[in-house]
Design a protein around this motif. Structure first.
Motif, PDB file in Angstrom:
ATOM      1  N   GLU A   8      23.420   0.295 -11.851  1.00 41.78           N
ATOM      2  CA  GLU A   8      22.444  -0.322 -10.935  1.00 41.78           C
ATOM      3  C   GLU A   8      21.076   0.223 -11.280  1.00 41.78           C
ATOM      4  O   GLU A   8      20.900   1.437 -11.443  1.00 41.78           O
ATOM      5  N   VAL A   9      20.077  -0.651 -11.354  1.00 42.07           N
ATOM      6  CA  VAL A   9      18.735  -0.247 -11.750  1.00 42.07           C
ATOM      7  C   VAL A   9      17.734  -0.726 -10.708  1.00 42.07           C
ATOM      8  O   VAL A   9      17.920  -1.786 -10.092  1.00 42.07           O
ATOM      9  N   GLN A  10      16.664   0.047 -10.505  1.00 40.72           N
ATOM     10  CA  GLN A  10      15.624  -0.296  -9.525  1.00 40.72           C
ATOM     11  C   GLN A  10      14.286  -0.376 -10.244  1.00 40.72           C
ATOM     12  O   GLN A  10      13.858   0.570 -10.919  1.00 40.72           O
ATOM     13  N   LEU A  11      13.608  -1.541 -10.084  1.00 41.03           N
ATOM     14  CA  LEU A  11      12.273  -1.769 -10.621  1.00 41.03           C
ATOM     15  C   LEU A  11      11.286  -1.705  -9.462  1.00 41.03           C
ATOM     16  O   LEU A  11      11.546  -2.258  -8.386  1.00 41.03           O
ATOM     17  N   ALA A  12      10.119  -1.064  -9.655  1.00 39.19           N
ATOM     18  CA  ALA A  12       9.176  -0.840  -8.556  1.00 39.19           C
ATOM     19  C   ALA A  12       7.756  -1.126  -9.003  1.00 39.19           C
ATOM     20  O   ALA A  12       7.380  -0.895 -10.165  1.00 39.19           O
ATOM     21  N   CYS A  13       6.946  -1.657  -8.016  1.00 34.07           N
ATOM     22  CA  CYS A  13       5.514  -1.844  -8.208  1.00 34.07           C
ATOM     23  C   CYS A  13       4.804  -1.589  -6.894  1.00 34.07           C
ATOM     24  O   CYS A  13       5.407  -1.704  -5.829  1.00 34.07           O
ATOM     25  N   THR A  14       3.531  -1.251  -6.925  1.00 35.86           N
ATOM     26  CA  THR A  14       2.748  -0.930  -5.724  1.00 35.86           C
ATOM     27  C   THR A  14       1.408  -1.632  -5.786  1.00 35.86           C
ATOM     28  O   THR A  14       0.872  -1.908  -6.873  1.00 35.86           O
ATOM     29  N   LEU A  15       0.864  -1.932  -4.572  1.00 37.06           N
ATOM     30  CA  LEU A  15      -0.479  -2.494  -4.438  1.00 37.06           C
ATOM     31  C   LEU A  15      -1.477  -1.355  -4.320  1.00 37.06           C
ATOM     32  O   LEU A  15      -1.236  -0.382  -3.591  1.00 37.06           O
ATOM     33  N   GLN A  16      -2.604  -1.500  -4.950  1.00 36.23           N
ATOM     34  CA  GLN A  16      -3.628  -0.469  -4.920  1.00 36.23           C
ATOM     35  C   GLN A  16      -4.917  -1.036  -4.335  1.00 36.23           C
ATOM     36  O   GLN A  16      -5.315  -2.150  -4.682  1.00 36.23           O
ATOM     37  N   GLY A  17      -5.513  -0.216  -3.432  1.00 42.30           N
ATOM     38  CA  GLY A  17      -6.772  -0.632  -2.832  1.00 42.30           C
ATOM     39  C   GLY A  17      -6.585  -1.766  -1.837  1.00 42.30           C
ATOM     40  O   GLY A  17      -5.465  -2.169  -1.497  1.00 42.30           O
ATOM     41  N   PRO A  18      -7.705  -2.326  -1.295  1.00 38.90           N
ATOM     42  CA  PRO A  18      -7.612  -3.463  -0.367  1.00 38.90           C
ATOM     43  C   PRO A  18      -6.963  -4.651  -1.062  1.00 38.90           C
ATOM     44  O   PRO A  18      -7.318  -5.002  -2.191  1.00 38.90           O
ATOM     45  N   HIS A  19      -5.997  -5.202  -0.383  1.00 37.82           N
ATOM     46  CA  HIS A  19      -5.251  -6.283  -1.044  1.00 37.82           C
ATOM     47  C   HIS A  19      -5.290  -7.586  -0.266  1.00 37.82           C
ATOM     48  O   HIS A  19      -4.633  -8.554  -0.639  1.00 37.82           O
ATOM     49  N   LEU A  20      -6.026  -7.602   0.875  1.00 36.23           N
ATOM     50  CA  LEU A  20      -6.282  -8.848   1.602  1.00 36.23           C
ATOM     51  C   LEU A  20      -4.984  -9.566   1.990  1.00 36.23           C
ATOM     52  O   LEU A  20      -4.816 -10.751   1.805  1.00 36.23           O
ATOM     53  N   GLY A  21      -4.038  -8.771   2.460  1.00 34.36           N
ATOM     54  CA  GLY A  21      -2.780  -9.376   2.897  1.00 34.36           C
ATOM     55  C   GLY A  21      -2.023 -10.049   1.793  1.00 34.36           C
ATOM     56  O   GLY A  21      -1.483 -11.156   1.986  1.00 34.36           O
ATOM     57  N   SER A  22      -2.004  -9.429   0.634  1.00 33.35           N
ATOM     58  CA  SER A  22      -1.352 -10.053  -0.530  1.00 33.35           C
ATOM     59  C   SER A  22       0.149 -10.174  -0.310  1.00 33.35           C
ATOM     60  O   SER A  22       0.783  -9.313   0.308  1.00 33.35           O
ATOM     61  N   GLU A  23       0.712 -11.260  -0.851  1.00 35.26           N
ATOM     62  CA  GLU A  23       2.156 -11.460  -0.873  1.00 35.26           C
ATOM     63  C   GLU A  23       2.661 -11.115  -2.268  1.00 35.26           C
ATOM     64  O   GLU A  23       2.044 -11.496  -3.274  1.00 35.26           O
ATOM     65  N   VAL A  24       3.777 -10.401  -2.355  1.00 30.49           N
ATOM     66  CA  VAL A  24       4.327  -9.943  -3.620  1.00 30.49           C
ATOM     67  C   VAL A  24       5.654 -10.642  -3.882  1.00 30.49           C
ATOM     68  O   VAL A  24       6.513 -10.714  -2.975  1.00 30.49           O
ATOM     69  N   PHE A  25       5.820 -11.140  -5.098  1.00 29.34           N
ATOM     70  CA  PHE A  25       7.042 -11.829  -5.521  1.00 29.34           C
ATOM     71  C   PHE A  25       7.571 -11.166  -6.789  1.00 29.34           C
ATOM     72  O   PHE A  25       6.813 -10.627  -7.603  1.00 29.34           O
ATOM     73  N   TRP A  26       8.895 -11.245  -6.968  1.00 27.17           N
ATOM     74  CA  TRP A  26       9.548 -10.771  -8.190  1.00 27.17           C
ATOM     75  C   TRP A  26      10.102 -11.977  -8.949  1.00 27.17           C
ATOM     76  O   TRP A  26      10.717 -12.878  -8.352  1.00 27.17           O
ATOM     77  N   PHE A  27       9.881 -11.944 -10.296  1.00 31.92           N
ATOM     78  CA  PHE A  27      10.440 -12.971 -11.180  1.00 31.92           C
ATOM     79  C   PHE A  27      11.431 -12.286 -12.122  1.00 31.92           C
ATOM     80  O   PHE A  27      11.166 -11.183 -12.636  1.00 31.92           O
ATOM     81  N   ASN A  28      12.587 -12.936 -12.357  1.00 34.92           N
ATOM     82  CA  ASN A  28      13.602 -12.351 -13.238  1.00 34.92           C
ATOM     83  C   ASN A  28      13.282 -12.635 -14.694  1.00 34.92           C
ATOM     84  O   ASN A  28      12.216 -13.202 -15.030  1.00 34.92           O
ATOM     85  N   ASN A  29      14.212 -12.259 -15.570  1.00 32.81           N
ATOM     86  CA  ASN A  29      13.967 -12.413 -17.002  1.00 32.81           C
ATOM     87  C   ASN A  29      13.979 -13.856 -17.460  1.00 32.81           C
ATOM     88  O   ASN A  29      13.674 -14.145 -18.619  1.00 32.81           O
ATOM     89  N   LYS A  30      14.298 -14.761 -16.546  1.00 34.96           N
ATOM     90  CA  LYS A  30      14.276 -16.185 -16.892  1.00 34.96           C
ATOM     91  C   LYS A  30      13.124 -16.883 -16.181  1.00 34.96           C
ATOM     92  O   LYS A  30      13.129 -18.102 -16.019  1.00 34.96           O
TER      93      LYS A  30
END
Length: 852
Positions: free
Chosen positions: A541-563
């Motif tokens: 099992e593997v975990q991929l991570a990302c973070t928002l930096q600074g003011p992000h104006l209510g940003s929405e975050v999505f993940w896309f797979n290898n396809k």
């Protein structure tokens, strides 16, 4: 003596003829009482001495009053112990006396006819009459002879009895006991009997006045020429004479009148210029009073509509809608008369809530307008601003009052008071406000709505009085939207051209000389990742991570797979987790071919987007060593297979997999088509195991088996498929079983025969010699006990068993079923050697070991 007779005549006023007549009458009466002898003796004594003592006779007269049906005593003068007493009675209007009673000093007798006078008795010359009757009214005369100074004297005592009659209870009558006020009423009071004079007195009794004398009465008559309500009460008359007094039963005079004009009383009592007033929600009691007899029947009307029947009308919680006219109608149902009175009732009500005091900015935020407001109510509330000493600081007004204060003249934290007065308040309502500036500075933020369709600029600075006024300006210094207190939110359409633009929120307050500003910048989101490349072996099992930096104006975050597909939260193989600024993607059960590739973390807001790639490399485990089957053999029943193998070469492995396949149809079973698919029958074999037993086989099917080595998820080359061999034939267990059974039977038969021959050798010597005489000299042994016979029988049984050269097929088959087959390398036991018939017998012990 003649002089004395003359004196007597002069004394009683009667002639000699009258006296003689009286004497003869007295004689007759005495004879009637049965006292003739004593009378004659007395008469002789009197005749002898009358010339001497007649001049001393006593004469007395008196009047006595007696009461009817009571008791009266008539004394015979003052004579204490008369010798002879004679009482007579002469009724009114008659001159003939009637005898009543006589006594000679010893005994007395009463005339029977005297019962008409009452219950008469004579004691010591005194005549007592009980239950006095009216017939006893008249003259009683007592004639007595008594001794005085040693001489016998005569006395004549006259008593005038007057019978008094007491008055009975008077009878009271009225011409009308329920007259109408103003009519004539006559009352009469009468008694059936009573000795006059009879006097009458009248009394009237009321609860308020008690018992009072009636002045209008005249004797037994009371005449009320015009009866009124003051004449009402209980009337009684009293009749009294010199004997007694009696009072009649009471009679009530009920004067019918009314109703008078009603009077309406209100509780609580409050008067205004139009009539009466009441405060809303109060309990109001309306009472109507109209004197009347019988009591008035009351009906209430509100604005000409009947609302209640009764003297007291209660409004539990009066409301403003009940303002109007109230009429009380009083009616006398007996006289069918009625009167009415109308009043006006005004309901006062307070304005809703409480007075509010609000300071608001004025004159472009330079001044403060103190506004006191309490709208509504009736009448309107009177408002006025006062100083701390409650002195009026401004003119009073109704519903609203405003006072202007310069901002520079007001200190931070100053308080102001407004007083509100109203008829519905017991005391003035107080409203106080404090002018102050909130601490700190305004806070600004920007956020986007869902789908980033709109942008929302928010500026807040809570607190303060008056509240801080806020408004927005863009980077071109243009005002956006309007001015709002404490919080100002401005919404605009999203646009990618707004990225990097600045917007300013301006806050103003009358107590501040300069306005305060707050700045907001619209930035495109920024992403960061700790690792942009991740590698691991498959199956983990593997975990991929990302973070928002600074003011992000209510940003929405999505993940896309290898396809390049969006990963949804409900995906089975993925798990999404997020916080305020961190976002994790977990991939379960990774596979090297399917999951390897580049994944993207994408952030989107209203003014732009950002993405960061993360490369995932899933590695495959090394190939395990090859496997070769070393042994594959059926069990005798062909339902199980014993499998053994060996590995070739080096390499890591984590286990083995056994597979089978139906190779072909068996000639022993029904015809079926051959199956080419390999079926896994064992997959959890540990890596240090090299054999396995496979069960659950169909004896009618021929199977092929193969083995594969496994290193985690990497499978090695399968071994060559092999068909199980049949087990080798082994008769040793069957032979041994049959031999043991035969020895047991022979031993038992020999033992029984030897015991019989030994015990009966005298009866059958030839049989004994036949058996025992054939042995050599060294083998002869004396047998004398059953134990010796058993030992000999055991030796014979062993000899017979040694001659057995084989077993029957049935025994062999039974032995095969009862004992499992030995390994294939086990050799068959050699047959026992043949014994010569002339060899001497020996003891043989056979030990059999059976293996399973």
């Amino acid at each position: 003596m003649r002089h004395q007779a003359k004196g007597m005549r002069q004394a009683d006023g009667r002639s000699k003829e009258e006296t003689d007549t009286s004497c003869s009458r007295t004689t007759e009466i005495i004879q009637g009482f049965g006292l003739t002898k004593k009378w004659k003796k007395w008469q002789q004594s009197w005749v002898q001495t009358q010339l001497l003592y007649l001049g001393d006779a006593k004469y007395e007269e008196q009047t006595v009053r007696g009461v009817l049906h009571r008791s009266v005593q008539l004394a015979c003068g003052d004579v204490v112990a008369p010798m002879v007493v004679f009482w007579s009675f002469t009724k009114l209007g008659s001159l003939v006396p009637r005898a009543v009673a006589i006594s000679n000093g010893i005994e007395s007798k009463v005339e029977k006819a005297s019962v008409a006078l009452g219950q008469v008795s004579l004691r010591n010359g005194t005549l007592e009459v009980s239950d006095l009757q009216m017939a006893a009214q008249g003259r009683f005369m007592c004639q007595a002879m008594f001794e005085e100074d040693g001489e016998i004297k005569a006395g004549y005592f006259y008593t005038e009895l007057v019978v008094l009659v007491p008055v009975p209870k008077p009878f009271l009558q009225m011409t009308d006991s329920t007259p109408v006020e103003g009519t004539v009423v006559m009352m009469t009071c009468a008694v059936k009997e009573g000795t006059p004079p009879i006097e009458y007195s009248w009394h009237r009794h009321t609860n308020r006045e008690g018992s009072v004398a009636v002045a209008e009465a005249a004797g037994g008559l009371l005449n009320l020429t015009a009866a009124n309500r003051t004449h009402m009460g209980w009337y009684a008359c009293t009749a009294h004479n010199e004997v007694n007094s009696q009072t009649s039963d009471r009679m009530y005079l009920d004067v019918i009148y009314g109703p008078d004009e009603p009077v309406i009383n209100i509780e609580p009592f409050a008067v205004n210029q139009n009539g009466f007033s009441a405060n809303e929600q109060e309990e109001v009691i309306l009472t109507c009073l109209a004197p009347s007899n019988p009591p008035s029947h009351y009906i209430w009307f509100y604005n000409s509509s009947q609302i209640y029947s009764g003297q007291k009308y209660v409004i539990a919680k009066i409301s403003r809608t009940q303002t109007g006219t109230y009429t009380c109608l009083a009616q006398n149902t007996l006289l069918n008369t009625r009167t009415q009175t109308t009043i006006i009732l005004t309901v006062y009500y307070l304005p809703k809530g409480k007075p509010s005091c609000t300071p608001v900015p004025a004159a472009n935020f330079r001044d403060i307008a103190l506004q006191c407001s309490w709208p509504g109510g009736f009448p309107p509330a009177r408002l006025r601003w006062v100083r701390a000493s409650r002195e009026a600081d401004a003119a009073a007004s109704y519903s609203n009052a405003t006072r202007i204060q310069r901002g520079v003249d007001v200190q931070n934290g100053s308080s102001y008071t407004c007083l509100a007065s109203h008829p519905g308040l017991r005391k003035d309502a107080v409203c106080t406000t404090t002018v102050w500036v909130p601490v700190g500075n305004p806070t600004c933020s920007a956020m986007a709505t869902k789908q980033n369709e709109f942008l929302m600029l928010s500026c807040d600075w809570a607190g303060g009085m008056p509240r801080v006024t806020l408004w927005w300006r863009d980077w071109r210094n243009r005002v956006l939207g309007g001015l709002k207190p404490s919080s100002n939110i401005y919404v605009m359409q999203s646009n990618s051209t707004l990225g990097g633009k600045e917007f300013t929120c301006i806050a103003a307050h009358p107590l501040q000389a300069r306005a305060t500003e707050c700045l907001v910048r619209l930035d495109v989101p920024k992403l960061a990742a700790e690792r942009t490349e991740v590698s691991l072996f498959e199956g983990s099992e593997v975990q991929l991570a990302c973070t928002l930096q600074g003011p992000h104006l209510g940003s929405e975050v999505f993940w896309f797979n290898n396809k390049h597909q969006v990963i949804r939260p409900d995906a089975a193989r993925y798990r999404l987790q997020q916080g305020d600024v961190w976002f994790n993607l977990t991939i379960r059960d990774t596979e090297w071919m399917r999951d390897s590739g580049t994944y993207h973390c994408v952030a989107v807001n209203a003014v732009g987007n950002a993405t960061i790639p993360i490369r995932l490399r899933v590695k495959k485990y090394p190939t395990p060593p090859n496997v070769t089957i070393s042994k594959l053999i059926y069990t005798r029943q062909r339902t199980e297979v014993q499998l053994e193998w060996v590995t070739q070469g080096s390499g890591n492995l984590t286990g083995f997999v056994v597979q089978r396949q139906e190779a072909k149809k068996s000639s022993l079973g029904p015809s079926r088509s051959a199956a080419r698919a390999w079926e896994t029958v064992a997959s959890d074999i540990e890596p240090d195991i090299r054999d396995h037993r496979v069960g659950g086989l169909d004896p009618a099917v021929v199977y092929a088996f193969r083995i594969l080595a496994v290193n985690h998820r990497t499978t090695g080359h399968p071994s060559e498929g092999k068909t199980p061999a049949d087990p080798p034939f082994n008769a040793y267990p069957a032979v041994m079983g049959a031999a043991i059974a035969g020895m047991v039977v022979a031993a038992v038969a020999s033992l029984l025969a030897f015991q019989y021959i030994v015990r009966n050798r005298d009866n059958n010597p030839w049989l004994h010699n036949l058996i025992f005489g054939m042995a050599g000299p060294e083998a002869h042994e004396h047998i004398s006990t059953p134990e010796d016979a058993e030992t000999a029988a055991g030796v014979a049984e062993a000899e017979m068993g040694g001659e057995l050269g084989g077993t029957s097929p049935a025994v062999e088959e039974a032995s095969a079923e009862c004992h499992p087959e030995p390994p294939a390398s086990t050799q068959e036991a050699p047959p026992a050697p043949d014994l010569a018939a002339d060899d001497p017998p020996v003891n043989v012990t056979i030990t059999v070991t059976a293996t399973s």
